[in-house]
Design a protein around this motif. Sequence first.
Motif, short mmCIF file in Angstrom:
data_model
loop_
_atom_site.label_atom_id
_atom_site.label_comp_id
_atom_site.label_asym_id
_atom_site.label_seq_id
_atom_site.Cartn_x
_atom_site.Cartn_y
_atom_site.Cartn_z
N TYR A 34 31.23 -8.89 3.38
CA TYR A 34 30.75 -8.11 2.22
C TYR A 34 29.36 -8.67 1.08
CZ TYR A 34 33.00 -4.65 4.30
OH TYR A 34 33.89 -3.41 4.99
N SER A 35 29.84 -10.12 1.25
CA SER A 35 29.23 -10.80 -0.07
C SER A 35 27.64 -10.89 0.87
CB SER A 35 29.76 -12.09 -0.03
OG SER A 35 28.91 -13.51 -0.79
N THR A 36 27.34 -11.72 2.05
CA THR A 36 26.66 -10.87 2.79
C THR A 36 25.91 -10.01 2.29
OG1 THR A 36 27.49 -13.06 4.24
CG2 THR A 36 25.21 -11.64 4.47
N VAL A 37 26.38 -9.33 2.50
CA VAL A 37 25.34 -7.53 2.28
C VAL A 37 25.13 -7.71 1.30
CG1 VAL A 37 25.95 -5.42 2.78
CG2 VAL A 37 26.83 -6.51 4.71
N SER A 38 25.91 -7.97 0.34
CA SER A 38 25.52 -7.66 -0.96
C SER A 38 24.22 -8.78 -1.90
CB SER A 38 27.00 -8.15 -1.77
OG SER A 38 25.97 -7.81 -3.45
N GLN A 39 24.08 -10.11 -0.97
CA GLN A 39 23.32 -10.90 -1.22
C GLN A 39 21.64 -10.09 -0.66
OE1 GLN A 39 23.47 -12.81 -3.51
NE2 GLN A 39 25.50 -12.57 -4.31
N LEU A 40 22.56 -9.76 0.32
CA LEU A 40 21.00 -8.85 1.54
C LEU A 40 20.42 -8.14 0.37
CD1 LEU A 40 22.78 -9.21 5.11
CD2 LEU A 40 20.10 -10.53 3.87
N GLY A 41 21.61 -7.63 -0.05
CA GLY A 41 20.23 -5.85 -0.81
C GLY A 41 19.86 -6.78 -2.48
N TYR A 42 20.28 -8.02 -2.42
CA TYR A 42 19.47 -8.53 -4.05
C TYR A 42 17.90 -8.69 -3.05
CZ TYR A 42 22.61 -9.15 -7.93
OH TYR A 42 22.63 -9.40 -9.10
N MET A 43 17.64 -9.70 -2.06
CA MET A 43 16.84 -9.81 -1.25
C MET A 43 15.91 -8.51 -1.13
SD MET A 43 17.91 -12.24 1.62
CE MET A 43 19.19 -13.76 1.27
N PHE A 44 16.17 -7.01 -0.22
CA PHE A 44 16.01 -6.24 -0.98
C PHE A 44 15.31 -5.31 -1.72
CE2 PHE A 44 17.20 -6.47 3.65
CZ PHE A 44 16.00 -6.08 4.37
N LEU A 45 16.40 -5.86 -2.68
CA LEU A 45 15.46 -5.85 -4.71
C LEU A 45 14.47 -6.21 -4.87
CD1 LEU A 45 16.13 -4.38 -7.25
CD2 LEU A 45 17.31 -5.68 -8.11
N ALA A 46 14.53 -7.32 -4.33
CA ALA A 46 13.08 -8.19 -4.81
C ALA A 46 12.02 -7.08 -3.87
CB ALA A 46 13.11 -9.50 -4.62
N VAL A 47 12.56 -7.46 -2.77
CA VAL A 47 10.57 -6.99 -1.88
C VAL A 47 10.67 -6.35 -2.28
CG1 VAL A 47 10.66 -8.76 -0.67
CG2 VAL A 47 11.88 -6.92 0.31
N GLY A 48 11.10 -5.05 -2.67
CA GLY A 48 10.94 -3.74 -2.97
C GLY A 48 10.28 -3.14 -4.59
N VAL A 49 10.22 -5.05 -5.03
CA VAL A 49 9.73 -4.02 -6.82
C VAL A 49 8.45 -4.76 -6.75
CG1 VAL A 49 11.62 -3.79 -8.57
CG2 VAL A 49 11.01 -6.09 -7.79
N LEU A 83 0.68 -1.28 0.07
CA LEU A 83 -0.34 0.40 -0.17
C LEU A 83 1.12 1.48 0.28
CD1 LEU A 83 -2.97 -1.11 3.13
CD2 LEU A 83 -2.98 -0.66 0.36
N ALA A 84 2.05 0.94 -0.03
CA ALA A 84 2.84 2.00 -0.12
C ALA A 84 4.33 2.22 -1.02
CB ALA A 84 4.21 2.44 1.77
N PRO A 85 3.35 2.82 -2.45
CA PRO A 85 5.05 2.61 -3.50
C PRO A 85 6.34 3.44 -3.04
CG PRO A 85 2.64 3.91 -4.45
CD PRO A 85 2.60 3.31 -3.03
N VAL A 86 6.13 4.38 -2.42
CA VAL A 86 6.55 5.16 -1.96
C VAL A 86 7.50 4.35 -1.25
CG1 VAL A 86 7.97 7.48 -1.02
CG2 VAL A 86 5.63 7.47 -2.42
N THR A 87 7.38 3.60 -0.11
CA THR A 87 8.29 3.03 0.62
C THR A 87 8.94 1.58 -0.33
OG1 THR A 87 7.24 3.63 2.40
CG2 THR A 87 8.47 1.61 2.26
N LEU A 88 8.12 1.15 -1.58
CA LEU A 88 8.93 0.32 -2.11
C LEU A 88 9.63 0.56 -3.24
CD1 LEU A 88 5.90 -1.91 -2.80
CD2 LEU A 88 7.06 -2.67 -1.20
N THR A 89 9.61 1.49 -3.40
CA THR A 89 11.08 2.40 -4.38
C THR A 89 12.40 2.48 -3.74
OG1 THR A 89 9.76 3.49 -5.73
CG2 THR A 89 11.97 4.32 -5.39
N VAL A 90 11.89 3.32 -1.97
CA VAL A 90 13.07 3.48 -1.31
C VAL A 90 13.96 1.87 -0.85
CG1 VAL A 90 13.85 4.09 1.28
CG2 VAL A 90 12.22 5.27 -0.21
N ILE A 91 12.93 0.99 -0.92
CA ILE A 91 13.75 -0.84 -0.42
C ILE A 91 13.90 -1.13 -1.98
CG2 ILE A 91 13.21 -2.90 0.44
CD1 ILE A 91 10.55 -1.58 2.10
N ALA A 92 13.50 -0.55 -2.89
CA ALA A 92 14.65 -1.41 -4.15
C ALA A 92 15.63 -0.94 -4.35
CB ALA A 92 13.38 -1.17 -5.30
N THR A 93 15.67 0.76 -3.94
CA THR A 93 16.91 1.77 -4.19
C THR A 93 17.94 1.09 -3.69
OG1 THR A 93 15.06 2.98 -5.47
CG2 THR A 93 17.79 4.05 -5.15
#
Length: 647
Positions: free
Chosen positions: A323-338, A288-298
């Motif tokens: 640092y690889s873990t931090v990066s892969q977690l970024g992938y997960m947040f990219l997914a939920v953000g979109v 319900l919060a597209p702005v938040t999802l955009t922030v999460i994905a970014t």
Amino acid sequence: MHGAAHLSATAVSYLWLIPALPALGVLFNLFVGPRLGKAAVSLVAPGVVGAACVVSGYAVLQLVGLPPGSALTQTLWPWISAGTLHVDVAFHLDALSAVMVLVVTGVGFLIHVYSVGYMAHDPGYPRYFTYLNLFTCAMLILVLADSLPVLFVGWEGVGLCSYLLIGFWYDKEANASAGKKAFVVNRIGDAGFLLGVFLLFWNLGPGTHTLRFTEIASLAGSLPVSVVTAITLLLFVGATGKSAQLPLYVWLPDAMAGPTPVSALIHAATMVTAGVYMIARLNFLFILAPVTLTVIATIGAATALFAASIGLLQTDIKRVLAYSTVSQLGYMFLAVGVGAFGAGIFHLMTHAFFKGLLFLGSGSVIHGMGGEQDMRKMGGLRHRLPITFATFLVATLAITGIPGFAGFFSKDAILAAAFASPHGGRWLWLVGVLAAGLTSFYMFRLVFLTFFGDCRADEHTQLHLHESPPSMTMPLIILAGLSAVGGWVGLPAGWLWGNRFEAFLQPVLGGAHAAGHLTEATELVLMGVSVLAAFAGLGLAYVFYITQPELPERLAEQLPALATVIRNKYYVDEIYEAVFVRPTVALSSWLWREVDEAVIDGLVNGTAETIGASSGLWRRLQTGNVQHYALSMLLGAMAILGYYAWR
């Protein structure tokens, strides 16, 4: 409205056993284990987690036998009763929490078994397993929670255990400081999380009575978009702390000070994914919060690329993986953000397999090398540590997205969803592909430096090089199998049986994500680009560290400023130290001296000293001599008579 609001619940009476069994292990390790000895701890500590895994498997099988969208629930006892709010200690097992409990107990059991060999000679053996069992219990409470307050109990519990295990070897200042750093940074995120929960409860008003997820889902649609945006942004602040995203990622690399199995369980497979799980659990709110999802994905995409770039020049084998873990977690947040919640959870699961294996593999290398973690002092280990090498290679193929391995399917699902996103999807996809290429490069750099070429260890270390015992290698082999085939439950649409994983999660996480709108040809092209990026990183690492090993140094000499900045992790810790830590310490010191000591202590101590001084004067009159008292009475009587005579 989709998600938990449509679940039909079936009451059962055994869900409490899943977190209770590790809790039983905690009590045993605290009070009984030290008396019975190491053998008893070695049996009970992994055994209770294995038993929890069996109960979890039984529960999931029962769930699968129910109609889609069903859930198993159990209410234990009332907990909070304040005004209109009534919170019960209750557990809820649906498709989403089913995936999580199997990951936590399954991977957790393997890491407990591995720890038996890895920590065998540590004097703090019972204490270590006490913390590890306590963490497992807290994580299971988190993923089984039926309401936000119960989830927060597990949320804080895993944070506490992370602090305890990072600083497990607290006699070393660096380890103790790393534990404190993790604790403080997570408290910053948790403050945002709590504010989000309070704001949610306040705005739901009299309509909410329990803060159960099903109740929130049924009421969330009545909230204004601006309010939902504020709530979800605050909740995301908590996720950035727990799941190490920009700008609160700085604690995770230092968390490598703890024992390596801790890094595998807490800081790769389970706790750090709690933020992703929380957003997926509240998907009906975030959608319900597209702005938040955009922030999460970014932020997710930026974190993926940023952390991957730091991993390029790290020399500590565990820090590369951190640092690889931090990066892969970024992938997960990219997914939920979109909006691709299913793809995010899919990558969470596959990541637990291959990143847990990578950390355990690094632990096997460190074990064989007598504690050495610098890759510059390794090399040629594939002949001396054959099982470790073979399993580590499988995990590397999985994380880099080589076709057929687990990470290939989950990573490509995320990239396809990002590409199809209407909000900056092309840029998000491009950043994801660049991060994938960098991941391939630094991971194969790690493999080549550690396992290929000539051994660069000193003579004493080379003489004592050895493969790890079966208690360590068997978990490696099992996780290697999962890293190889674990992604086949989520094939792209139209391939064989299709994406069974996301279909299983669909009743909880909603319909198919945006990638479903891509044509088959587009998906194949996107897949080809990501595979090309993976092989490009592999080939470049092969040239740099096998065929022309002098190239990295020559390149660093040509670009000294860039190399220095990356080696020093963009000086983020130093910037935080200058901007936040030192001013806070200076202000605290000033408040301590000028306010606490001078004003508060001065007022309290001054009052005491004044009373003491006046009491000292009056004490001189209390001599105990009757003649002095009689004289005082006479003088008093004369003074009174003189007063009346004078008046």
